[in-house]
Design a protein around this motif. Structure first.
Motif, PDB file in Angstrom:
ATOM      1  N   ASN A  86      37.985  35.291  31.644  1.00 18.40           N
ATOM      2  CA  ASN A  86      38.578  36.829  32.120  1.00 18.40           C
ATOM      3  C   ASN A  86      38.054  36.830  33.550  1.00 18.40           C
ATOM      4  OD1 ASN A  86      40.674  38.075  31.028  1.00 18.40           O
ATOM      5  ND2 ASN A  86      39.388  38.717  29.212  1.00 18.40           N
ATOM      6  N   GLY A  87      36.936  36.427  33.934  1.00 18.36           N
ATOM      7  CA  GLY A  87      36.473  36.841  35.226  1.00 18.36           C
ATOM      8  C   GLY A  87      37.312  36.399  36.319  1.00 18.36           C
ATOM      9  N   LYS A  88      38.310  35.478  36.125  1.00 20.67           N
ATOM     10  CA  LYS A  88      39.157  35.012  37.434  1.00 20.67           C
ATOM     11  C   LYS A  88      40.047  36.212  37.575  1.00 20.67           C
ATOM     12  CE  LYS A  88      41.889  32.017  34.094  1.00 20.67           C
ATOM     13  NZ  LYS A  88      42.216  30.606  34.235  1.00 20.67           N
ATOM     14  N   TRP A  89      40.345  36.757  36.388  1.00 21.06           N
ATOM     15  CA  TRP A  89      41.600  37.955  36.737  1.00 21.06           C
ATOM     16  C   TRP A  89      41.000  38.909  37.509  1.00 21.06           C
ATOM     17  CZ3 TRP A  89      46.237  36.739  35.619  1.00 21.06           C
ATOM     18  CH2 TRP A  89      46.665  35.494  34.752  1.00 21.06           C
ATOM     19  N   ASP A  90      39.577  39.493  37.111  1.00 22.48           N
ATOM     20  CA  ASP A  90      38.846  40.400  37.955  1.00 22.48           C
ATOM     21  C   ASP A  90      38.881  40.063  39.157  1.00 22.48           C
ATOM     22  OD1 ASP A  90      38.530  41.942  35.669  1.00 22.48           O
ATOM     23  OD2 ASP A  90      36.804  41.089  35.044  1.00 22.48           O
ATOM     24  N   ALA A  91      38.517  38.574  39.579  1.00 21.90           N
ATOM     25  CA  ALA A  91      38.520  38.317  41.137  1.00 21.90           C
ATOM     26  C   ALA A  91      39.667  38.396  41.697  1.00 21.90           C
ATOM     27  CB  ALA A  91      38.053  36.795  41.146  1.00 21.90           C
ATOM     28  N   ARG A  92      40.742  38.199  41.235  1.00 22.27           N
ATOM     29  CA  ARG A  92      42.173  38.262  41.876  1.00 22.27           C
ATOM     30  C   ARG A  92      42.366  39.768  42.224  1.00 22.27           C
ATOM     31  NH1 ARG A  92      45.340  34.388  37.406  1.00 22.27           N
ATOM     32  NH2 ARG A  92      44.108  32.533  38.298  1.00 22.27           N
ATOM     33  N   ILE A  93      42.168  40.583  41.122  1.00 19.63           N
ATOM     34  CA  ILE A  93      42.480  42.126  41.297  1.00 19.63           C
ATOM     35  C   ILE A  93      41.568  42.533  42.282  1.00 19.63           C
ATOM     36  CG2 ILE A  93      42.285  44.165  40.079  1.00 19.63           C
ATOM     37  CD1 ILE A  93      42.793  42.676  37.399  1.00 19.63           C
ATOM     38  N   ALA A  97      37.790  34.293  49.888  1.00 19.67           N
ATOM     39  CA  ALA A  97      39.306  34.116  49.453  1.00 19.67           C
ATOM     40  C   ALA A  97      39.628  33.871  48.131  1.00 19.67           C
ATOM     41  CB  ALA A  97      39.918  33.425  50.628  1.00 19.67           C
ATOM     42  N   VAL A  98      40.725  34.365  47.650  1.00 26.33           N
ATOM     43  CA  VAL A  98      41.163  33.754  46.355  1.00 26.33           C
ATOM     44  C   VAL A  98      42.801  33.080  46.555  1.00 26.33           C
ATOM     45  CG1 VAL A  98      41.890  34.423  43.831  1.00 26.33           C
ATOM     46  CG2 VAL A  98      39.867  35.386  45.019  1.00 26.33           C
ATOM     47  N   PRO A  99      42.692  31.768  46.449  1.00 29.24           N
ATOM     48  CA  PRO A  99      44.129  31.302  47.069  1.00 29.24           C
ATOM     49  C   PRO A  99      45.456  31.954  46.789  1.00 29.24           C
ATOM     50  CG  PRO A  99      42.517  29.693  46.885  1.00 29.24           C
ATOM     51  CD  PRO A  99      41.745  30.804  46.395  1.00 29.24           C
ATOM     52  N   VAL A 100      45.538  32.008  45.353  1.00 27.73           N
ATOM     53  CA  VAL A 100      46.613  32.924  44.902  1.00 27.73           C
ATOM     54  C   VAL A 100      46.692  34.147  45.498  1.00 27.73           C
ATOM     55  CG1 VAL A 100      47.125  31.166  42.831  1.00 27.73           C
ATOM     56  CG2 VAL A 100      45.903  33.672  42.786  1.00 27.73           C
ATOM     57  N   VAL A 101      45.898  34.913  45.644  1.00 27.91           N
ATOM     58  CA  VAL A 101      46.145  36.318  46.254  1.00 27.91           C
ATOM     59  C   VAL A 101      46.066  36.283  48.026  1.00 27.91           C
ATOM     60  CG1 VAL A 101      45.210  38.742  46.012  1.00 27.91           C
ATOM     61  CG2 VAL A 101      44.752  37.110  44.099  1.00 27.91           C
ATOM     62  N   ASP A 102      45.355  35.723  48.389  1.00 30.04           N
ATOM     63  CA  ASP A 102      45.399  35.502  49.945  1.00 30.04           C
ATOM     64  C   ASP A 102      46.771  35.182  50.294  1.00 30.04           C
ATOM     65  OD1 ASP A 102      42.651  35.848  49.429  1.00 30.04           O
ATOM     66  OD2 ASP A 102      42.248  35.324  51.279  1.00 30.04           O
ATOM     67  N   GLU A 103      47.323  34.182  49.446  1.00 26.35           N
ATOM     68  CA  GLU A 103      48.772  33.916  49.821  1.00 26.35           C
ATOM     69  C   GLU A 103      49.659  34.886  49.930  1.00 26.35           C
ATOM     70  OE1 GLU A 103      52.495  32.269  49.944  1.00 26.35           O
ATOM     71  OE2 GLU A 103      52.181  33.170  48.211  1.00 26.35           O
ATOM     72  N   LEU A 104      49.488  35.877  48.934  1.00 28.71           N
ATOM     73  CA  LEU A 104      50.650  36.800  48.935  1.00 28.71           C
ATOM     74  C   LEU A 104      50.541  37.728  49.943  1.00 28.71           C
ATOM     75  CD1 LEU A 104      49.955  38.134  45.267  1.00 28.71           C
ATOM     76  CD2 LEU A 104      51.927  36.781  45.824  1.00 28.71           C
ATOM     77  N   ALA A 105      49.169  37.831  50.548  1.00 32.45           N
ATOM     78  CA  ALA A 105      48.868  38.617  51.754  1.00 32.45           C
ATOM     79  C   ALA A 105      49.472  38.293  53.094  1.00 32.45           C
ATOM     80  CB  ALA A 105      47.679  39.059  51.794  1.00 32.45           C
ATOM     81  N   MET A 106      49.518  37.147  53.369  1.00 28.78           N
ATOM     82  CA  MET A 106      49.821  36.606  54.640  1.00 28.78           C
ATOM     83  C   MET A 106      51.226  36.557  54.864  1.00 28.78           C
ATOM     84  SD  MET A 106      46.818  36.463  55.688  1.00 28.78           S
ATOM     85  CE  MET A 106      45.393  36.811  54.563  1.00 28.78           C
ATOM     86  N   ILE A 107      52.084  37.516  54.735  1.00 31.89           N
ATOM     87  CA  ILE A 107      53.407  37.718  55.056  1.00 31.89           C
ATOM     88  C   ILE A 107      53.946  37.125  56.520  1.00 31.89           C
ATOM     89  CG2 ILE A 107      55.410  39.002  54.908  1.00 31.89           C
ATOM     90  CD1 ILE A 107      53.718  40.752  52.982  1.00 31.89           C
ATOM     91  N   PRO A 108      53.123  37.589  57.441  1.00 31.38           N
ATOM     92  CA  PRO A 108      53.615  37.105  58.775  1.00 31.38           C
ATOM     93  C   PRO A 108      53.555  35.582  59.092  1.00 31.38           C
ATOM     94  CG  PRO A 108      51.991  38.938  59.229  1.00 31.38           C
ATOM     95  CD  PRO A 108      52.040  38.349  57.575  1.00 31.38           C
ATOM     96  N   LEU A 109      53.000  35.075  57.959  1.00 33.10           N
ATOM     97  CA  LEU A 109      53.108  33.520  58.260  1.00 33.10           C
ATOM     98  C   LEU A 109      54.401  32.945  57.676  1.00 33.10           C
ATOM     99  CD1 LEU A 109      49.486  32.334  57.301  1.00 33.10           C
ATOM    100  CD2 LEU A 109      50.465  32.422  59.418  1.00 33.10           C
TER     101      LEU A 109
END
Ligand SMILES: [Zn+2]
Ligand SMILES: [Zn+2]
Length: 270
Positions: free
Chosen positions: A2-9, A239-251
């Protein structure tokens, strides 16, 4: 697990503060991930934590409507209350339909994948995806992993497309891996090859990065015109790849302006 969800949040919260242009999407993602964490935990409680054997690529055979359907109305409630309007409307309409219709919709997504996640027609796809992702991830975490064979361009467990790539430290350098958009399995992949068409000519594989996001880049292919983002954990270990991916909209905007199509649209429709 379950810790991976906390890391994403937690990571979504950090990125929302640092990048106001992405904060709305990331705050929405935080609520989704909170719910996905709860779902994932409920699968562990009700379906067990033992590891089962599973044939390579056969994860999708495990679909169990008796486990899934009773949990679906609570997701519809969450989406109706907190999602952007197109998704919220779709969730409201689905609440008035029955379990039979939900099952047909979820099974269609489960077998056909998230091809049509963009645009209004994709609302049901996105709702199915939000709901089934933690289930797929639960299954993936509780089956015996097949021994790696070659470097497949789709997920070795479920056949899903990669959402994002990662560079992780290895020796003095970095190794590249791909992360599945459905079950979040991560598998090794060669550095200089397009995961969409297999192009290996370095002159046809473009890399774009922006000064303000040093640890995320676009890997684009001039043969098939597709791209995905790579999150470099050697440059930013937080970084958490699946979350950082969501954030980098300008790319993503850069890629769209240059005529590249994303290999796999993300949960926010980008
Ligand atoms: Zn997968
Ligand atoms: Zn390609």
């Amino acid at each position: 697990m379950n810790g991976k969800w906390d890391a994403r949040i937690r990571r979504a919260g950090e990125l929302a503060q640092a990048h106001p242009f992405a904060s709305e999407g990331l705050r929405f993602y935080q609520r989704l991930a909170q719910f996905q964490k709860f779902l994932y935990g409920s699968f562990e409680t009700d379906c067990g934590q033992a590891t089962r054997p599973c044939a390579p690529g056969a994860l999708r055979d495990e679909f169990d409507p008796f486990v899934l359907l009773p949990r679906f109305p609570s997701l519809l409630g969450l989406v109706e209350a907190s999602a952007p309007s197109i998704l919220a409307q779709s969730a409201r309409a689905l609440q008035n339909e029955g379990a039979k219709r939900w099952q047909a919709m979820l099974e269609k997504f489960w077998w056909d994948g998230n091809e049509s996640a963009a645009g209004a027609a994709g609302a049901e796809t996105v709702i199915s995806w939000i709901f089934l992702q933690p289930y797929a991830e639960y299954l993936a975490d509780h089956i015996e992993r097949p021994a790696p064979s070659g470097t497949p361009s789709v997920c070795p467990l479920c056949g899903g497309k990669p959402q994002v790539a990662a560079f992780r430290p290895e020796g003095d350098g970095a190794k590249r891996s791909l992360i599945c958009a459905l079950c979040s399995t991560e598998w090794d992949y060669r550095r200089i090859v397009c995961p969409s068409c297999g192009e290996e000519d370095v002159h046809k594989l473009a890399v774009y990065s922006a000064a303000e996001f040093k640890h995320v880049r676009v890997d684009a292919c001039d043969s098939c015109r597709s791209y995905l983002k790579t999150v470099d954990l050697t440059k930013n270990g937080l970084a958490v790849p699946v979350v950082d991916e969501l954030a980098m909209i300008p790319l993503d905007l850069w890629a769209a302006e240059h005529g590249y199509a994303k290999l796999q649209t993300n949960l926010l429709g980008i």
